[in-house]
Design a protein around this motif. Sequence first.
Motif, short mmCIF file in Angstrom:
data_model
loop_
_atom_site.label_atom_id
_atom_site.label_comp_id
_atom_site.label_asym_id
_atom_site.label_seq_id
_atom_site.Cartn_x
_atom_site.Cartn_y
_atom_site.Cartn_z
N MET A 1 0.83 -1.21 0.00
CA MET A 1 0.00 0.00 0.00
C MET A 1 0.87 1.26 0.00
N GLY A 2 1.96 1.24 0.81
CA GLY A 2 2.85 2.41 0.87
C GLY A 2 3.52 2.69 -0.46
N ALA A 3 3.93 1.58 -1.15
CA ALA A 3 4.57 1.76 -2.46
C ALA A 3 3.60 2.35 -3.46
N MET A 4 2.31 1.90 -3.39
CA MET A 4 1.30 2.42 -4.30
C MET A 4 1.07 3.91 -4.07
N LEU A 5 0.98 4.32 -2.79
CA LEU A 5 0.78 5.73 -2.47
C LEU A 5 1.95 6.57 -2.97
N THR A 6 3.17 6.03 -2.79
CA THR A 6 4.35 6.76 -3.26
C THR A 6 4.31 6.95 -4.76
N ARG A 7 3.88 5.85 -5.48
CA ARG A 7 3.84 5.92 -6.93
C ARG A 7 2.81 6.95 -7.39
N TRP A 8 1.66 6.97 -6.75
CA TRP A 8 0.64 7.95 -7.12
C TRP A 8 1.13 9.35 -6.81
N ARG A 9 1.76 9.54 -5.69
CA ARG A 9 2.25 10.86 -5.35
C ARG A 9 3.30 11.33 -6.35
N THR A 10 4.15 10.43 -6.80
CA THR A 10 5.17 10.78 -7.79
C THR A 10 4.51 11.23 -9.09
N ARG A 11 3.48 10.52 -9.50
CA ARG A 11 2.77 10.90 -10.72
C ARG A 11 2.15 12.29 -10.59
N ASP A 12 1.55 12.52 -9.43
CA ASP A 12 0.94 13.83 -9.20
C ASP A 12 1.98 14.94 -9.24
N VAL A 13 3.11 14.69 -8.61
CA VAL A 13 4.17 15.70 -8.56
C VAL A 13 4.70 16.00 -9.96
N VAL A 14 4.90 14.94 -10.76
CA VAL A 14 5.42 15.14 -12.12
C VAL A 14 4.45 15.99 -12.94
N LEU A 15 3.17 15.67 -12.90
CA LEU A 15 2.18 16.44 -13.63
C LEU A 15 2.08 17.87 -13.10
N ALA A 16 2.15 18.01 -11.79
CA ALA A 16 2.08 19.35 -11.20
C ALA A 16 3.27 20.20 -11.64
N VAL A 17 4.46 19.61 -11.64
CA VAL A 17 5.66 20.34 -12.05
C VAL A 17 5.56 20.76 -13.51
N LEU A 18 5.15 19.83 -14.37
CA LEU A 18 5.00 20.14 -15.80
C LEU A 18 3.96 21.23 -16.02
N SER A 19 2.87 21.15 -15.28
CA SER A 19 1.80 22.13 -15.43
C SER A 19 2.24 23.51 -14.97
N VAL A 20 2.92 23.56 -13.84
CA VAL A 20 3.40 24.86 -13.33
C VAL A 20 4.44 25.45 -14.28
N LEU A 21 5.32 24.60 -14.81
CA LEU A 21 6.32 25.10 -15.76
C LEU A 21 5.66 25.72 -16.99
N LEU A 22 4.61 25.06 -17.50
CA LEU A 22 3.89 25.59 -18.65
C LEU A 22 3.24 26.92 -18.32
N ALA A 23 2.64 27.02 -17.15
CA ALA A 23 2.02 28.28 -16.73
C ALA A 23 3.05 29.39 -16.59
N VAL A 24 4.22 29.04 -16.05
CA VAL A 24 5.28 30.04 -15.88
C VAL A 24 5.77 30.54 -17.23
#
Length: 295
Positions: A1-24
């Motif tokens: 379960m912990g590994a799954m949460l980490t994987r989802w959080r990593t995906r969210d972070v990657v998308l968030a970073v890409l999205s913020v970079l595009l906005a910037v």
Amino acid sequence: MGAMLTRWRTRDVVLAVLSVLLAVVLLGHRLIPDVGGFGTALDSFLPWLGLVVVPLLLLAAVLRTKLGALAVLVPVLAWAVLFVPTLVSGGDGGRAGLRVVTQNLGGSMSATSALAKSGADLIAVQERTGGTPALDREHPYTAIVGTVGLWSRYPVADVRRLDLAQGWPRALRATVSTPDGPVSVYVVHLASIRIGESDGRDRALSELAALVDADPASRALVLGDFNTASTDRRFDSLTTTLTEARTGFGFTWPAGFPLTRPDHVLSRGFTSAGDSVLPSTGSDHRAVQVDLASG
């Protein structure tokens, strides 16, 4: 379960970073160094950067991440702040007293027939390479310098050749005596931009802005091919005293599938009563048509 949460959080972070970079990049595009003309190219084609949102949304759907999808809304909002006002703006609906048209003919003199039929009072052209009988019949007053020209239904006087630090004559200034009074009219064709070669265009913009600012006329028009879009970081030097008449993106180049708008109608002492981009007529640029009322 912990590994799954980490994987989802990593995906969210990657998308968030890409999205913020595009906005910037969208909101801060003018701060990106203009190395080799890259910054100017980015400015000119900026609206199309919004398409990057599509793969980000698809990636969020594939990864099934709701937080990532929410993050993609950041560049969507940034794009909306920049361009929705342009999309919803329009003429004030007032009575037009003056219709003007500008087009880079690209050496295609056949395009002048369509310009003559536009009902324009003033027609500005760039890259003129031959005779213009279609324009001459309805517009007997002219001002021609090199490959740029102005055809008018009203008397034209005080024609001046402008160099604009380009080294050759591709700009003019004239006074047109309209029924509502004199108007200073500038017809310009600024230098083209190539990778690593934007200095000439930049100098021409600065020279043009200085001339228009110093012009004492209460009503002025600047028409032509600026070889850059109004989102260009250096375009503000003109719009401090001039207003562009435009509804929507109004892309004009290339004519077959327009991607940007290097062709502009800027004015002082007028309000826009409507504007449009005319159909392709053989040139690699489409014509811009604007109806103006004295402001």
